[in-house]
Design an enzyme around this catalytic site. Structure first.
Site, PDB file in Angstrom:
ATOM      1  N   LEU A 171       4.685   6.156   8.800  1.00 41.09           N
ATOM      2  CA  LEU A 171       3.245   5.861   9.992  1.00 41.09           C
ATOM      3  C   LEU A 171       1.982   6.284   9.163  1.00 41.09           C
ATOM      4  O   LEU A 171       0.700   6.427  10.539  1.00 41.09           O
ATOM      5  CB  LEU A 171       3.508   6.749  11.045  1.00 41.09           C
ATOM      6  N   ASP A 221       5.625   5.849  -2.667  1.00 45.90           N
ATOM      7  CA  ASP A 221       6.706   6.522  -3.302  1.00 45.90           C
ATOM      8  C   ASP A 221       6.819   7.728  -3.393  1.00 45.90           C
ATOM      9  O   ASP A 221       7.884   7.747  -3.328  1.00 45.90           O
ATOM     10  CB  ASP A 221       6.330   5.822  -4.409  1.00 45.90           C
TER      11      ASP A 221
END
Length: 318
Positions: A226, A259
């Site tokens: 988010l 990542d």
């Protein structure tokens, strides 16, 4: 091996000043790829990681393999292609909160990866297999590689972690992208989509509904990213829970934050943390990655991560 990742890493040229790329006159050369970013993030936190890919027989390939090996990542299953080059891309910091990426990866060595190049031994000793939606976008041969990797993982009890990482510049056809990414999500134990990616796959919904859609595909654990708000977690034994993010005063480079989140979550799971604590570690890693220019340059060591998460870092060390 804790985590094995498979995917393309490229040489990235970053201008040394902000503004349109056409005005740049000097660049810094670095390396970036979603899967190797995750492998490096895990290695810096003390975990064993392996990166599988294909590089050109060129100077960029030599430099990249040396760099990733130097980060403690196992590169013993990386192959080299004498007839194709290592991919390249350019970043453009056009203005504050406007970063763009330009790829030069068509027919790169990594795009020519095939299932025949993948050994069962590369995956069967791993706790987790981390894959993304970038690799299948590179072509049918890369999809065959991923299909074999998933088969090996399932046969050996290796958990499959999937980050959609949708790159429409590579896919071209949105319907094909939606179909194939949904297929790989359905084969995975854990998915880590962003809100925009979930919306691309399922249309406009609440975060809770996005999680439900992934569960309906057969996914056991969902961690929905988010942004600065943190993440939403959902699993059979865990009710849907919002995990707050970490405040960042100024985002220097947002690329690679997802990542970093993945490496933080996997680190937490490997350490036996509950899912919410693993997500909190992922949120912290994602925040720290945005504070430094480069995909992996901001990924912390374990002590630095702990200090950041405790709020104990000083502005100046004397």
């Amino acid at each position: 091996m804790d985590v094995v990742t498979i995917g393309e890493t490229m040489t990235v040229f970053t201008p040394n000043e902000e503004g349109p790329l056409r005005h740049a006159r000097s660049f810094s050369m670095k390396f970036a790829g979603a899967e190797s970013n995750v492998a490096i993030g895990l290695s810096r936190l003390g975990h064993s990681s392996r990166w599988i890919s294909r590089l050109g027989e060129d100077e960029f390939g030599d430099a990249m393999q040396s760099f990733i090996r130097g980060e403690g990542v196992d590169v013993s299953y990386v192959t080299r292609d004498p007839d194709a080059s290592t991919g390249v891309f350019f970043k453009e910091f056009r203005r504050l909160n406007d970063t763009r990426v330009y790829y030069y990866r068509k027919d790169s060595a990594a795009s020519k990866m095939t299932a025949e190049l993948l050994s069962d031994l590369a995956i069967q000793d791993a706790a987790y297999l981390h894959i993304t939606g970038i690799t299948p976008a590179l072509g049918n041969s890369c999809q065959s590689l991923l299909n074999k990797a998933i088969r090996i993982a399932k046969e050996n009890g290796t958990k499959i972690v999937f980050d959609p990482n949708i790159r429409l510049k590579i896919w071209g056809d949105e319907n094909e992208a939606r179909h194939i990414i949904t297929k790989y999500a359905s084969k995975s134990d854990i998915v880590m989509p962003g809100v925009a990616e979930a919306e691309f796959l399922f249309g406009s919904h609440t975060p809770e509904k996005f999680a439900d859609h992934f569960h309906e595909l057969g996914v056991e654990t969902v961690l929905l990213k988010l942004g600065k708000e943190g993440s939403l977690i959902s699993a059979p034994s865990v009710p849907k829970t919002y995990v707050p993010g970490f405040y960042v005063e100024r985002v220097v480079d947002p690329i690679g934050a997802g990542d970093a989140f993945a490496s933080g979550v996997l680190s937490g799971l490997l350490d036996g943390l509950p899912l919410d604590e693993a997500a909190r570690r992922g949120n912290a890693m994602g925040a720290m990655a945005t504070m430094v220019n480069g995909d992996v340059e901001g990924l912390p060591a374990r002590a630095d991560l702990a200090l950041f998460m405790s709020g104990g870092a000083d502005d100046v060390k004397r």
